[in-house]
Design an enzyme around this catalytic site. Sequence first.
Site, PDB file in Angstrom:
ATOM      1  N   SER A 108     -35.296  40.010   8.011  1.00 36.41           N
ATOM      2  CA  SER A 108     -35.361  40.269   9.450  1.00 36.41           C
ATOM      3  C   SER A 108     -34.821  41.661   9.764  1.00 36.41           C
ATOM      4  CB  SER A 108     -34.569  39.204  10.216  1.00 36.41           C
ATOM      5  OG  SER A 108     -35.174  37.946  10.078  1.00 36.41           O
TER       6      SER A 108
ATOM      7  N   HIS B  73     -39.811  33.675   5.631  1.00 35.67           N
ATOM      8  CA  HIS B  73     -39.256  32.427   6.174  1.00 35.67           C
ATOM      9  C   HIS B  73     -40.347  31.357   6.253  1.00 35.67           C
ATOM     10  CE1 HIS B  73     -36.252  35.139   8.492  1.00 35.67           C
ATOM     11  NE2 HIS B  73     -35.601  34.594   7.478  1.00 35.67           N
TER      12      HIS B  73
ATOM     13  N   LYS C  55     -23.383  38.196  14.164  1.00 35.51           N
ATOM     14  CA  LYS C  55     -24.563  39.048  14.234  1.00 35.51           C
ATOM     15  C   LYS C  55     -24.954  39.311  15.680  1.00 35.51           C
ATOM     16  CE  LYS C  55     -26.897  37.588   9.978  1.00 35.51           C
ATOM     17  NZ  LYS C  55     -28.150  37.008   9.446  1.00 35.51           N
TER      18      LYS C  55
ATOM     19  N   ARG D  49     -33.798  35.971  -2.524  1.00 35.97           N
ATOM     20  CA  ARG D  49     -34.575  37.166  -2.849  1.00 35.97           C
ATOM     21  C   ARG D  49     -33.979  37.907  -4.024  1.00 35.97           C
ATOM     22  NH1 ARG D  49     -33.820  39.724   2.872  1.00 35.97           N
ATOM     23  NH2 ARG D  49     -31.847  38.863   2.271  1.00 35.97           N
TER      24      ARG D  49
END
Length: 158
Positions: free
Chosen positions: A128, A17, A41, A90
């Site tokens: 994360s 990040h 989440k 990614r």
Amino acid sequence: MKTAIYPGSFDPVTLGHLDIIKRSAGMFDKLIVLVLKNSAKKSLFTAEERVSMMEGLVKDMPNVCVDTNDGLLVDYAKEKNATIVIRGLRTTTDFEYELQLAHTNNMEYKELETIFLATGMEYSYLSSTVVKEFASYHGDISRFVPPEIVPLVEAKYK
């Protein structure tokens, strides 16, 4: 003046990040790191804790500010006169999901464009979720997050 938004949950913020933030800050007049409150989440840190962590990490970047939002990104972007959303990629799976979001946001706010930045190779595996998994088993997370974040994450798993 070009204002960009880098939205994310940042729970916790990773070196990946931070890499995207530093690279984006060099491209735009103003960068808003937007800490999202995602009801889908279960967060390790509160939104306020994530904002505080992020503010500490970007304090020496004069054109970067941190904010939080629990509404639609397009509404926030209009309010801040931002026309660019930054998203890190990614994998191809990230791309498919992010492209769908980009098109949806653009349908709601025609001036809002999404710029995809490929994550640096050294962070292509990092998320994360990986950090939290390692931390939950008391693994070494120092290769994944900034040094000031390590004790904060570790404290959540004591």
